[in-house]
Write a protein that holds these residues in place. Structure first.
Motif, PDB file in Angstrom:
ATOM      1  N   ASN A   9       0.903  -1.063   0.115  1.00  0.00           N
ATOM      2  CA  ASN A   9      -0.192  -0.072   0.081  1.00  0.00           C
ATOM      3  C   ASN A   9       0.815   1.393  -0.229  1.00  0.00           C
ATOM      4  O   ASN A   9       0.469   2.473  -0.031  1.00  0.00           O
ATOM      5  CB  ASN A   9      -0.974   0.086   1.223  1.00  0.00           C
ATOM      6  CG  ASN A   9      -2.045  -0.993   1.257  1.00  0.00           C
ATOM      7  OD1 ASN A   9      -2.486  -1.479   0.108  1.00  0.00           O
ATOM      8  ND2 ASN A   9      -2.480  -1.634   2.373  1.00  0.00           N
ATOM      9  N   ASP A  10       2.414   1.075   0.194  1.00  0.00           N
ATOM     10  CA  ASP A  10       3.036   2.210   0.024  1.00  0.00           C
ATOM     11  C   ASP A  10       3.030   2.713  -1.403  1.00  0.00           C
ATOM     12  O   ASP A  10       3.578   1.886  -2.028  1.00  0.00           O
ATOM     13  CB  ASP A  10       4.434   1.759   0.613  1.00  0.00           C
ATOM     14  CG  ASP A  10       5.359   2.850   0.463  1.00  0.00           C
ATOM     15  OD1 ASP A  10       5.090   4.099   0.189  1.00  0.00           O
ATOM     16  OD2 ASP A  10       6.568   2.482   0.633  1.00  0.00           O
ATOM     17  N   PRO A  11       2.773   4.050  -1.693  1.00  0.00           N
ATOM     18  CA  PRO A  11       2.886   4.526  -3.066  1.00  0.00           C
ATOM     19  C   PRO A  11       4.205   4.451  -3.654  1.00  0.00           C
ATOM     20  O   PRO A  11       4.372   4.366  -4.824  1.00  0.00           O
ATOM     21  CB  PRO A  11       2.182   5.680  -3.098  1.00  0.00           C
ATOM     22  CG  PRO A  11       2.453   6.257  -1.635  1.00  0.00           C
ATOM     23  CD  PRO A  11       2.187   4.966  -0.814  1.00  0.00           C
ATOM     24  N   TYR A  12       5.292   4.339  -2.896  1.00  0.00           N
ATOM     25  CA  TYR A  12       6.719   4.536  -3.366  1.00  0.00           C
ATOM     26  C   TYR A  12       7.404   3.027  -3.301  1.00  0.00           C
ATOM     27  O   TYR A  12       8.396   3.002  -3.463  1.00  0.00           O
ATOM     28  CB  TYR A  12       7.384   5.533  -2.629  1.00  0.00           C
ATOM     29  CG  TYR A  12       6.887   6.621  -2.839  1.00  0.00           C
ATOM     30  CD1 TYR A  12       6.869   7.612  -3.895  1.00  0.00           C
ATOM     31  CD2 TYR A  12       6.270   7.444  -1.576  1.00  0.00           C
ATOM     32  CE1 TYR A  12       6.129   8.984  -4.068  1.00  0.00           C
ATOM     33  CE2 TYR A  12       5.553   8.557  -1.681  1.00  0.00           C
ATOM     34  CZ  TYR A  12       5.676   9.517  -2.936  1.00  0.00           C
ATOM     35  OH  TYR A  12       4.979  10.347  -2.976  1.00  0.00           O
ATOM     36  N   ASN A 154       1.438  -1.777  -8.053  1.00  0.00           N
ATOM     37  CA  ASN A 154       2.032  -0.481  -7.535  1.00  0.00           C
ATOM     38  C   ASN A 154       3.084  -0.163  -8.801  1.00  0.00           C
ATOM     39  O   ASN A 154       3.329   0.932  -9.299  1.00  0.00           O
ATOM     40  CB  ASN A 154       2.958  -0.592  -6.393  1.00  0.00           C
ATOM     41  CG  ASN A 154       3.590   0.724  -6.110  1.00  0.00           C
ATOM     42  OD1 ASN A 154       4.873   0.803  -6.189  1.00  0.00           O
ATOM     43  ND2 ASN A 154       2.710   1.690  -5.491  1.00  0.00           N
ATOM     44  N   TRP A 158       3.535   2.965 -11.880  1.00  0.00           N
ATOM     45  CA  TRP A 158       4.492   3.705 -12.153  1.00  0.00           C
ATOM     46  C   TRP A 158       5.039   3.528 -13.617  1.00  0.00           C
ATOM     47  O   TRP A 158       5.432   4.544 -14.187  1.00  0.00           O
ATOM     48  CB  TRP A 158       5.841   3.490 -11.098  1.00  0.00           C
ATOM     49  CG  TRP A 158       5.393   3.960  -9.819  1.00  0.00           C
ATOM     50  CD1 TRP A 158       5.008   3.524  -8.835  1.00  0.00           C
ATOM     51  CD2 TRP A 158       5.683   5.407  -9.282  1.00  0.00           C
ATOM     52  NE1 TRP A 158       5.006   4.323  -7.553  1.00  0.00           N
ATOM     53  CE2 TRP A 158       5.324   5.568  -7.898  1.00  0.00           C
ATOM     54  CE3 TRP A 158       6.020   6.587  -9.945  1.00  0.00           C
ATOM     55  CZ2 TRP A 158       5.265   6.750  -7.430  1.00  0.00           C
ATOM     56  CZ3 TRP A 158       5.723   7.779  -9.377  1.00  0.00           C
ATOM     57  CH2 TRP A 158       5.506   7.855  -8.033  1.00  0.00           C
ATOM     58  N   LEU A 286       0.066  10.717 -10.283  1.00  0.00           N
ATOM     59  CA  LEU A 286      -0.004  11.086  -8.951  1.00  0.00           C
ATOM     60  C   LEU A 286      -1.100  10.671  -8.164  1.00  0.00           C
ATOM     61  O   LEU A 286      -1.205  10.278  -6.948  1.00  0.00           O
ATOM     62  CB  LEU A 286       0.061  12.857  -8.921  1.00  0.00           C
ATOM     63  CG  LEU A 286       1.208  13.479  -9.352  1.00  0.00           C
ATOM     64  CD1 LEU A 286       1.115  14.883  -9.220  1.00  0.00           C
ATOM     65  CD2 LEU A 286       2.557  13.155  -8.654  1.00  0.00           C
ATOM     66  N   MET A 287      -2.282  10.795  -8.781  1.00  0.00           N
ATOM     67  CA  MET A 287      -3.561  10.391  -8.035  1.00  0.00           C
ATOM     68  C   MET A 287      -3.426   8.997  -7.855  1.00  0.00           C
ATOM     69  O   MET A 287      -3.814   8.485  -6.771  1.00  0.00           O
ATOM     70  CB  MET A 287      -4.752  10.922  -8.847  1.00  0.00           C
ATOM     71  CG  MET A 287      -5.092  12.330  -8.868  1.00  0.00           C
ATOM     72  SD  MET A 287      -6.501  12.881  -9.629  1.00  0.00           S
ATOM     73  CE  MET A 287      -6.081  12.510 -11.531  1.00  0.00           C
ATOM     74  N   ALA A 289      -1.036   6.708  -7.795  1.00  0.00           N
ATOM     75  CA  ALA A 289       0.015   6.296  -6.996  1.00  0.00           C
ATOM     76  C   ALA A 289      -0.365   6.221  -5.753  1.00  0.00           C
ATOM     77  O   ALA A 289      -0.146   5.306  -4.764  1.00  0.00           O
ATOM     78  CB  ALA A 289       1.248   6.968  -7.061  1.00  0.00           C
ATOM     79  N   TYR A 290      -1.249   7.441  -4.963  1.00  0.00           N
ATOM     80  CA  TYR A 290      -1.837   7.552  -3.868  1.00  0.00           C
ATOM     81  C   TYR A 290      -3.019   6.802  -3.716  1.00  0.00           C
ATOM     82  O   TYR A 290      -3.258   6.284  -2.396  1.00  0.00           O
ATOM     83  CB  TYR A 290      -1.947   9.149  -3.463  1.00  0.00           C
ATOM     84  CG  TYR A 290      -0.447   9.613  -3.226  1.00  0.00           C
ATOM     85  CD1 TYR A 290       0.067   9.507  -1.914  1.00  0.00           C
ATOM     86  CD2 TYR A 290       0.382  10.364  -4.148  1.00  0.00           C
ATOM     87  CE1 TYR A 290       1.442   9.996  -1.591  1.00  0.00           C
ATOM     88  CE2 TYR A 290       1.615  10.730  -3.742  1.00  0.00           C
ATOM     89  CZ  TYR A 290       2.184  10.617  -2.592  1.00  0.00           C
ATOM     90  OH  TYR A 290       3.367  11.080  -2.392  1.00  0.00           O
ATOM     91  N   ARG A 291      -3.711   6.803  -4.688  1.00  0.00           N
ATOM     92  CA  ARG A 291      -5.086   6.279  -4.573  1.00  0.00           C
ATOM     93  C   ARG A 291      -5.204   5.225  -5.644  1.00  0.00           C
ATOM     94  O   ARG A 291      -6.045   5.551  -6.527  1.00  0.00           O
ATOM     95  CB  ARG A 291      -6.301   7.300  -4.590  1.00  0.00           C
ATOM     96  CG  ARG A 291      -6.237   8.333  -3.591  1.00  0.00           C
ATOM     97  CD  ARG A 291      -7.280   9.456  -3.626  1.00  0.00           C
ATOM     98  NE  ARG A 291      -8.575   8.865  -3.588  1.00  0.00           N
ATOM     99  CZ  ARG A 291      -9.235   8.543  -2.192  1.00  0.00           C
ATOM    100  NH1 ARG A 291      -8.623   8.881  -1.257  1.00  0.00           N
ATOM    101  NH2 ARG A 291     -10.456   8.028  -2.221  1.00  0.00           N
TER     102      ARG A 291
END
Length: 418
Positions: A9-12, A154, A158, A286-287, A289-291
Motif C-alpha cells: 500500500n506504500d505508493p513508493y 504499484n 509507475w 500522482l492520483m 500512486a496514492y489512491r
C-alpha cells in the motif's frame, strides 16, 4: 527491501528497488524518443507531401511488421533472457534513429528524388515496427522480474504512467524543438534519449528464464498466448475495449493538420497540443500512486474510455486553441486511467512462463492499434475531412464503450483483488 516489499500500500514501494528505477528511466526515455521521432517524421512527411494519406501510411508502415511478428516475438522473448532482449531492442532503435537523422538532413538529401526519400523513411519506420514487436513483450516480462509479486500493481502504475507521459511528452518536445532547432537537429535529441536507455539497461543484471520445454509444437507455442487471452474474458474484454477506443478515437494523426490548417498555430502550438495530454497523464500518475483503483475497476475503465471519446469529439469540433488544449488534457487523464487498469490486469492474470506471449497478444490488440488508427484517420480524413474524421472516431469510441457495457458482465464485475 523486505520491508518495502511487505508494504504494497506504500505508493513508493516499487521505487525502493534500484533496478526498477533504472527500468522506469528506460521505459520513459525509450518511448519518449520513439514518440518524438514519430511526430518529427509525421511533420517532415506532411511538409514534403501535404497529403493526410501519407501520414496514415507512416502508421501502416509500423503496424504491418509489429502485428505480423507479434506471436513469433512473444515466443522468442519467453525463451530468452529478458534484460538481453531489451538491450538488443535499444541497439536496434539506435540504428533506425540514426538513419532517420540522416534522412532529415536536407543538405544530404538535396539530390535525391522525393519518392526515394519517402520510401527510405517508410523503410526505416518498417524496421522500427520489427523491433517494436520484440520490445513490448521484453519490457513487460522484465518488469515482473524487478519487484516482488505483491508490488505488481504499484509497479505497473509507475511503469504505465512513465510510458504514458513519455508517449505524449516526446512529440510535445519534438514540436517545440522543430520550432527552435529545425527538424534535422531535433532528430539528434531522439538519438540522445535512446542512448540514455542504453546506459540504464547496462545497470540491470541478467534475469532467470522461466520457460520450460514440454514437447509443444511450434504452432502450440505460438498460439498458447492467444488461447489464454481468449479463455480469460477479463483480459479479452479489456484488450478489445482499448483496441477499438484507440483505433477510432485517436486524434494524434490529425494534430499536424489541426496545427497547420485549422488552428494555424505552427510547430510550437503543435508541441503544446501534444504536451497537454502529457500533463493530464502526469496528474493521473500522482492520483493513482496514492489512491490506486481497487473498487469497481471495470466500471471505472468503461467510464474513463467513454470520457476519452467525449474529449476527442470536443477536440475535433473546437476552433479555439485553449479549448483544444483542455480537451487534450482531459483525454490524457482518461487514457492514463484506462492504460493503468489494463496493464494491472495483464500483470496479475498472466503466468510467469507465458508473459512474453500474452504481452504480444496485447500488442496485437492495443499497441498496434495506434498505427492502424493513424491509417484509419488518414483514410477517413481523405473521405470526410480531418474534422469529420476526428468527430467520427470519437463517436465510434462512445459506441464501443456502450456495447462493451451491455455485452460484457465480466468487465462490469471486474475485481483486481481476485
Amino acid at each position: 527491501m523486505d520491508e518495502a516489499a511487505s508494504l504494497p500500500n506504500d505508493p513508493y514501494a516499487s521505487l525502493r528497488f534500484k533496478e526498477f528505477r533504472y527500468f522506469l528511466v528506460i521505459r520513459f526515455a525509450l518511448i519518449f524518443a520513439l514518440a518524438m521521432q514519430f511526430a518529427i517524421v509525421e511533420w517532415k512527411v506532411y511538409q514534403l507531401t501535404h497529403d493526410p494519406l501519407n501520414l496514415g501510411l507512416i502508421g501502416l508502415a509500423e503496424f504491418v511488421p509489429a502485428i505480423s511478428l507479434a506471436l513469433f516475438a512473444g515466443n522468442i522473448v519467453d525463451k530468452r533472457e529478458k534484460r538481453g532482449m531489451v538491450l538488443k531492442c535499444i541497439v536496434g532503435y539506435l540504428f533506425t534513429g540514426t538513419g532517420l537523422f540522416l534522412l532529415t538532413w536536407d543538405h544530404l538529401m538535396s539530390g535525391i528524388p522525393l519518392p526515394t526519400v519517402l520510401l527510405l523513411i517508410y523503410l526505416l519506420v518498417f524496421c522500427g515496427g520489427i523491433i517494436r514487436a520484440f520490445t513490448s513483450p521484453s519490457n513487460f516480462t522484465l518488469l515482473s522480474l524487478l519487484v516482488p509479486r505483491p508490488l505488481y500493481a504499484n509497479a505497473t502504475t509507475w511503469s504505465t504512467s512513465a510510458w504514458q507521459i513519455g508517449a505524449i511528452a516526446g512529440p510535445a518536445l519534438g514540436g517545440l524543438c522543430m520550432g527552435w532547432l529545425g527538424i534535422h537537429w531535433s532528430m539528434l535529441l531522439v538519438i540522445g534519449f535512446v542512448l540514455v536507455a542504453l546506459f540504464c539497461i547496462l545497470h540491470i543484471s541478467t534475469k532467470p528464464v522461466f520457460y520450460k520445454e514440454i514437447g509443444e509444437t511450434v504452432k502450440e507455442r505460438l498460439t498458447k498466448g492467444l488461447k489464454f487471452v481468449w479463455n480469460t474474458k477479463v483480459l479479452l474484454n479489456a484488450m478489445a475495449l482499448d483496441m477499438f477506443a484507440v483505433l477510432f478515437g485517436g486524434s494524434v494523426a490529425m494534430m499536424t493538420i489541426y496545427a497547420n490548417d485549422i488552428l494555424h498555430i505552427g510547430p510550437a502550438g503543435f508541441g503544446a497540443m501534444r504536451a497537454a495530454p502529457a500533463v493530464g497523464a502526469f496528474l493521473t500518475l500522482l492520483m493513482l500512486a496514492y489512491r490506486p483503483i481497487i473498487t469497481k475497476p471495470g466500471i471505472k475503465l468503461l467510464a474513463a474510455v467513454f470520457a476519452f471519446g467525449v474529449c476527442i469529439i470536443v477536440f475535433g469540433l473546437s476552433r479555439n486553441f485553449l479549448l483544444s488544449l483542455a480537451a487534450l488534457f482531459f483525454s490524457g487523464m482518461m487514457d492514463g486511467v484506462s492504460v493503468i487498469i489494463r496493464q494491472t490486469i495483464l500483470q496479475l492474470k498472466t503466468p510467469d512462463d507465458m508473459r512474453g506471449r500474452v504481452s504480444s497478444v496485447s500488442s496485437i490488440f492495443v499497441g498496434s492499434s495506434n498505427e492502424l488508427g493513424s491509417f484509419e484517420s488518414g483514410v477517413a480524413a481523405r473521405i470526410m475531412g480531418p474534422v469529420g474524421s476526428v468527430v467520427f472516431g470519437g463517436c465510434m469510441t462512445l459506441a464501443v464503450v456502450i456495447t462493451t457495457y451491455v455485452i460484457s458482465p465480466a468487465m462490469r464485475k471486474l475485481d483486481l483483488k481476485a
